[in-house]
Write a protein that holds these residues in place. Structure first.
Motif, mmCIF file in Angstrom:
data_model
loop_
_atom_site.group_PDB
_atom_site.id
_atom_site.type_symbol
_atom_site.label_atom_id
_atom_site.label_comp_id
_atom_site.label_asym_id
_atom_site.label_seq_id
_atom_site.Cartn_x
_atom_site.Cartn_y
_atom_site.Cartn_z
ATOM 1 N N ARG A 34 34.166 41.240 28.184
ATOM 2 C CA ARG A 34 35.494 41.685 28.623
ATOM 3 C C ARG A 34 35.519 41.659 30.145
ATOM 4 O O ARG A 34 34.620 42.173 30.797
ATOM 5 C CB ARG A 34 35.798 43.082 28.115
ATOM 6 N N VAL A 35 36.575 41.043 30.691
ATOM 7 C CA VAL A 35 36.725 40.940 32.138
ATOM 8 C C VAL A 35 37.998 41.673 32.541
ATOM 9 O O VAL A 35 39.070 41.415 31.983
ATOM 10 C CB VAL A 35 36.796 39.465 32.599
ATOM 11 N N VAL A 36 37.871 42.601 33.486
ATOM 12 C CA VAL A 36 39.037 43.336 33.992
ATOM 13 C C VAL A 36 39.504 42.628 35.258
ATOM 14 O O VAL A 36 38.727 42.455 36.203
ATOM 15 C CB VAL A 36 38.691 44.808 34.296
ATOM 16 N N ILE A 37 40.791 42.216 35.264
ATOM 17 C CA ILE A 37 41.285 41.383 36.370
ATOM 18 C C ILE A 37 42.651 41.847 36.872
ATOM 19 O O ILE A 37 43.380 42.561 36.182
ATOM 20 C CB ILE A 37 41.406 39.902 35.936
ATOM 21 N N ASP A 38 42.957 41.424 38.109
ATOM 22 C CA ASP A 38 44.325 41.403 38.625
ATOM 23 C C ASP A 38 44.696 39.931 38.728
ATOM 24 O O ASP A 38 43.829 39.086 39.027
ATOM 25 C CB ASP A 38 44.407 42.032 40.021
ATOM 26 N N ILE A 95 44.067 44.300 34.064
ATOM 27 C CA ILE A 95 44.255 43.718 32.737
ATOM 28 C C ILE A 95 42.902 43.366 32.129
ATOM 29 O O ILE A 95 42.068 42.709 32.767
ATOM 30 C CB ILE A 95 45.131 42.452 32.813
ATOM 31 N N SER A 96 42.675 43.804 30.905
ATOM 32 C CA SER A 96 41.426 43.504 30.202
ATOM 33 C C SER A 96 41.568 42.202 29.423
ATOM 34 O O SER A 96 42.487 42.052 28.619
ATOM 35 C CB SER A 96 41.058 44.637 29.245
ATOM 36 N N VAL A 97 40.665 41.263 29.674
ATOM 37 C CA VAL A 97 40.668 39.976 28.982
ATOM 38 C C VAL A 97 39.367 39.845 28.208
ATOM 39 O O VAL A 97 38.276 39.822 28.808
ATOM 40 C CB VAL A 97 40.803 38.806 29.982
ATOM 41 N N ASP A 98 39.466 39.761 26.878
ATOM 42 C CA ASP A 98 38.277 39.555 26.048
ATOM 43 C C ASP A 98 38.096 38.053 25.867
ATOM 44 O O ASP A 98 38.884 37.396 25.164
ATOM 45 C CB ASP A 98 38.445 40.239 24.689
ATOM 46 N N GLU A 120 41.289 32.109 29.165
ATOM 47 C CA GLU A 120 40.076 32.908 28.981
ATOM 48 C C GLU A 120 38.816 32.118 29.299
ATOM 49 O O GLU A 120 37.893 32.639 29.940
ATOM 50 C CB GLU A 120 40.021 33.432 27.539
ATOM 51 N N GLN A 121 38.787 30.855 28.875
ATOM 52 C CA GLN A 121 37.578 30.057 29.039
ATOM 53 C C GLN A 121 37.219 29.876 30.513
ATOM 54 O O GLN A 121 36.044 29.755 30.869
ATOM 55 C CB GLN A 121 37.765 28.683 28.379
#
Length: 485
Positions: free
Chosen positions: A173-177, A195-198, A209-210
């Motif tokens: 999981r990556v937390v991003i702006d 924003i959490s991106v799994d 995502e990739q």
């Protein structure tokens, strides 16, 4: 008053109505006399206002009400005396000559006008015993329950920071702006914070995502991705976008365990109870699919049984409703009829057939329901209204008030309930054969598009969908982030 039938052609009826000046004068005088004791006019004692003065002040407005009442009374009389069942409200056509209208408004001359009607066709309801349909059922495989448990466990696993120097991998999981741009211009709704991106979940648009694989906390990178052609926001569909992304944290997933503790997270007592709930939910989904397919068979069979003239106005109205939706779908997808491998003329011809089927089946089901005395109780309608309101969290009262204050909207809510009861009434007599099939066979609805019960009577015939059938847009871009699919 004189009423004369001037046309009886197919389902069309026309009547000529003549209102003599004497009748108009009598009705106007009666209404003004009734008004005498109700109005208050300066200079006159209550009940002592001369009728002629009332006529000068209120004559035209009172006569307008008189004419409206006469028209309504006459329409009811025409329908009752001729034992007609109307397809739509009567269409009244008054003379275009202003002098004639003025004379009638002052009760100086007669008024002659035309009433045009469309009636419902008469047909005999066929014996349901001759209908043969198959109800498909399927057992829920244990593998599907196991898959559901695995998904639930995966979705509810915890994540913990990997560390500042750790690179994001698939499943992390990556937390991003982020901020999105199209042709170098930031687009509305294209920004997100924390924003959490799994990675690998497929939640975001393809390619987003990739491109986060390998990213580290504190890193900034640019992601290039293209919105799907059927994306819910038409102004973004098919557009290539560039996203400036700042990685704030990289988190690794914890173990996903399937046990009693997982069950308690879903409000269940233990794992066995959770499995039973999952099985029941899947069985419900299977039953709904089986019902749709059974109902489609029944409607196909009814469609083959009946052939009668359709009210032109109903047919036109239904086609226009369908055609508006087709054009809206095409507009949202940014496609044309040529893109769908057809022409507008071919599509219109196909949808005209669909409109005719919908109208015909609607009339058949309505007649069957009337003969069977099918009724929708207030409790059933209230429950349906409650369910509709629940579809709009936070706006329940507004939705409730809307339906309660709009009889037409409430009737549209009642229609699918009535239809389902009529279908059950038919199935009680028809020959229904139960057939156990595989999950794949049950869920294969390629012979017809599945539709909710509210659209059931409007279901399209098998293989009758033209190539130009506009695809339904994906959910609107109003989910968690503008970049989510």
């Amino acid at each position: 008053m004189q009423v004369t039938q001037t046309l009886s052609e197919g389902l069309k009826r026309e009547f000529q109505v003549v209102l003599p000046a004497k009748d108009l004068e009598e009705r106007l005088s009666t209404e003004l006399a009734n008004l005498k004791d109700k109005v208050r006019i300066n200079g006159f004692r209550p009940g002592k206002v001369p009728v002629q003065h009332l006529r000068r002040v209120y004559g035209r407005s009172v006569m307008a009400d008189v004419l409206q009442n006469i028209v309504n009374e006459t329409n009811r009389k025409i329908v009752e005396e001729n034992e007609l069942k109307l397809a739509l409200e009567p269409q009244v056509e008054f003379p275009e000559d202003k002098e004639t209208i003025e004379a009638a408004m002052e009760a100086r001359g007669e008024l002659s006008y035309k009433v045009a009607l469309e009636v419902l066709p008469k047909f005999e309801v066929a014996d349901f015993a001759g209908l043969h349909v198959t109800r498909e059922t399927a057992e829920v495989p244990e593998s599907e329950i196991d898959e559901a448990l695995e998904r639930m466990a995966k979705q509810n696993r915890s994540f913990a920071p990997k560390g500042d120097d750790a690179a994001a991998a698939d499943g992390d999981r990556v937390v991003i702006d982020f901020e999105g741009f199209i042709d170098g211009v930031a687009f509305e709704g294209g920004t997100g914070t924390d924003i959490s991106v799994d990675i690998g979940s497929g939640t975001f648009i393809p390619g987003f995502e990739q491109q986060l694989v390998g990213a580290k906390a504190g890193e900034e990178r640019t992601i290039e991705a293209t919105f799907p052609e059927n994306y819910g926001a038409a102004h973004l569909a098919g557009k290539a976008a560039s996203f400036k992304v700042k990685v704030k944290e990289v988190q690794a997933p914890g173990e996903s365990t399937i046990d009693d503790e997982l069950a308690t997270k879903f409000g269940m007592e233990n794992l066995d109870a959770l499995k039973a709930a999952i099985r029941g939910s899947i069985e419900g989904e299977y039953a709904a699919v089986g019902r749709r397919k059974l109902k489609r068979q029944l409607l196909d069979a009814l469609d083959q049984q009946y052939a009668f003239d359709l009210p032109p106005s109903l047919l036109t109205q239904e086609f226009e409703n369908i055609w508006r939706q087709v054009q809206s779908d095409l507009q949202q997808s940014g496609k044309s009829f040529a893109d769908e491998g057809t022409t507008e003329e071919e599509s219109r011809a196909e949808y005209e057939k669909i409109a005719a089927r919908r109208v015909r089946l609607g009339l058949v089901l309505a007649e069957i329901g009337e003969q069977a005395k099918v009724q929708i109780s207030d409790d059933e309608l209230t429950q349906a209204l409650v369910e509709r309101a629940r579809q709009f969290p936070g706006q329940e009262k507004m939705v409730w008030d809307f339906y309660r204050k709009n009889p037409q909207a409430l009737a549209e809510l009642r229609a699918p309930l009535f239809e389902e009861k009529v279908v059950d009434h038919i199935l009680a007599t028809a020959t229904v054969t139960d057939k156990t099939v595989s999950k794949e066979e049950l869920l294969d609805e390629s012979d017809g598009e599945s539709k909710p019960a509210a659209e059931a009577s409007a279901e399209e015939p098998k293989k009758a969908k033209p190539k130009s059938r506009a695809k339904k847009a994906a959910p609107e871009a109003g989910s968690e982030t503008p970049a989510s699919e």
